[in-house]
Write an enzyme that holds these catalytic residues in place. Structure first.
Site, mmCIF file in Angstrom:
data_model
loop_
_atom_site.group_PDB
_atom_site.id
_atom_site.type_symbol
_atom_site.label_atom_id
_atom_site.label_comp_id
_atom_site.label_asym_id
_atom_site.label_seq_id
_atom_site.Cartn_x
_atom_site.Cartn_y
_atom_site.Cartn_z
ATOM 1 N N LYS A 161 0.768 -0.917 0.156
ATOM 2 C CA LYS A 161 -0.841 0.028 0.103
ATOM 3 C C LYS A 161 1.016 1.297 0.076
ATOM 4 O O LYS A 161 1.800 1.129 0.455
ATOM 5 C CB LYS A 161 -0.861 0.189 1.722
ATOM 6 C CG LYS A 161 -0.383 0.240 2.850
ATOM 7 C CD LYS A 161 -1.095 0.265 3.939
ATOM 8 C CE LYS A 161 -0.382 0.419 5.166
ATOM 9 N NZ LYS A 161 0.536 2.003 5.419
ATOM 10 N N ARG A 168 0.580 5.407 1.553
ATOM 11 C CA ARG A 168 0.005 6.509 2.118
ATOM 12 C C ARG A 168 0.142 7.726 1.773
ATOM 13 O O ARG A 168 1.348 8.835 2.050
ATOM 14 C CB ARG A 168 0.274 6.255 3.415
ATOM 15 C CG ARG A 168 -0.046 7.173 5.144
ATOM 16 C CD ARG A 168 0.355 7.687 5.696
ATOM 17 N NE ARG A 168 -0.129 5.784 6.643
ATOM 18 C CZ ARG A 168 -0.823 4.903 7.176
ATOM 19 N NH1 ARG A 168 -1.742 5.921 7.352
ATOM 20 N NH2 ARG A 168 -0.685 4.264 7.798
ATOM 21 N N GLY A 212 -8.108 2.679 8.937
ATOM 22 C CA GLY A 212 -7.826 2.623 7.942
ATOM 23 C C GLY A 212 -7.355 1.716 7.288
ATOM 24 O O GLY A 212 -7.929 0.811 6.442
#
Length: 317
Positions: A198, A200, A231
């Protein structure tokens, strides 16, 4: 655990951040909490009175620097100063959750390294040792010039899932930084690992990219050290289910759970969120999906070992 610990030179005190955990630690040791009062003047200044002699004693102060972080940090600093001036033999600061740990380096120009500032404040106040649990950044141990014992929560979380008897498990790290932690749990559960890749874009905003590893048809266990706004963990859980995971559990050591966290977890694909009591949960956060485990036995064993001048390293495993 020892009961009826009679050595009067060991004293355990609590402040306001986590009195229930401190009480459980004292009970595990077999002693009573030390007598002190923490109050505030009308303008908010903290006042502390220690109501028993601690001269020459090994004193352990239990205080997570959790919300409200600055209030709890000031309570801790003032308590350490009071203990120093009352001639405590050693002042051992037990910080299950170390606030400001995420500000551990300069990620951008002109940023502070607040984790180091907090370490300096604790040392300057007069602490002689720090005992903490799953520091967000392990290098924080090096911010201190006094001994730091970092206990780990993975064994407690792993044992819980092992006792549940889940089948076909895969342990999932929600980002690259948590791979070591995921590997530790996977080794204990004899399971493979997977990684969420991921990025950010800005603080408290995460975007899941892809999943590295085989998760289709498996029971996924997401593990992190801190869950704040939830989140990252809820996006990861939803992505795992969308990519074929049978069901998703999540766990962490420190349940900060701020802002929309509880609502996100409630409406996510997470079947159960397992946390420790390094940070107390307010009533509105005690939803059916959240299970809280106690770190009191681990911390009380560390306290006894420090007091008796025994090795603490056995607890790191």
């Amino acid at each position: 655990m020892p009961t009826g610990y009679k050595n009067s030179s060991l004293k355990v005190f609590t402040l306001n951040s986590n009195p229930a955990l401190a009480k459980a630690i004292a009970e595990n040791i077999g002693t009573e909490l030390g007598k002190c009062t923490v109050s505030t003047f009308s303008d908010g200044e903290v006042q502390i009175n220690i109501e028993e002699s601690i001269r020459g004693c090994d004193v352990f102060v239990v205080q997570s620097t959790s919300e409200p972080v600055n209030q709890h940090l000031m309570e801790l600093l003032i308590m350490v100063d009071a203990l120093k001036r009352a001639s405590a033999g050693t002042i051992n600061v037990v910080i299950p959750y170390y606030g400001y740990a995420r500000q551990d380096r300069k990620a951008r120009a002109r940023e502070p390294i607040t984790a180091k500032l907090v370490a300096d404040l604790i040392q300057t106040a007069g602490a002689s040792r720090v005992i903490s649990l799953d520091l967000h950044a392990p290098q924080i141990q090096g911010f201190f010039d006094i001994p730091v014992d970092q206990l780990v929560g993975v064994p407690i979380l792993s044992d819980y899932f092992d006792e549940k008897g889940l089948e076909d498990i895969v342990v999932v790290s929600p980002d690259h930084g948590g791979v070591v932690r995921a590997r530790q749990m996977a080794d204990r559960l004899k399971a493979p690992i997977a990684i969420i890749d991921k990025r950010r874009p800005r603080p408290n905003v995460a975007e899941v990219m892809n999943i590295v590893g085989h998760i289709e048809g498996k029971t996924a266990i997401l593990i992190d050290d801190i869950i704040d706004t939830a989140g990252t963990i809820t996006l990861a859980a939803n992505a795992l289910v969308e990519n074929g995971a049978e069901e998703v559990y999540a766990c962490c050591t420190h349940p900060v759970l701020s802002g929309p966290a509880i609502e996100r977890i409630q409406h996510s694909k997470i079947k159960e969120l397992v946390v420790t009591n390094s940070i107390p949960l307010k009533e509105e956060k005690k939803i059916d999906k959240v299970r809280q485990l106690s770190v009191a036995p681990l911390i009380s064993e560390a306290i006894i070992r420090v007091h008796e001048r025994k090795s603490v390293s056995i607890l790191f495993d």
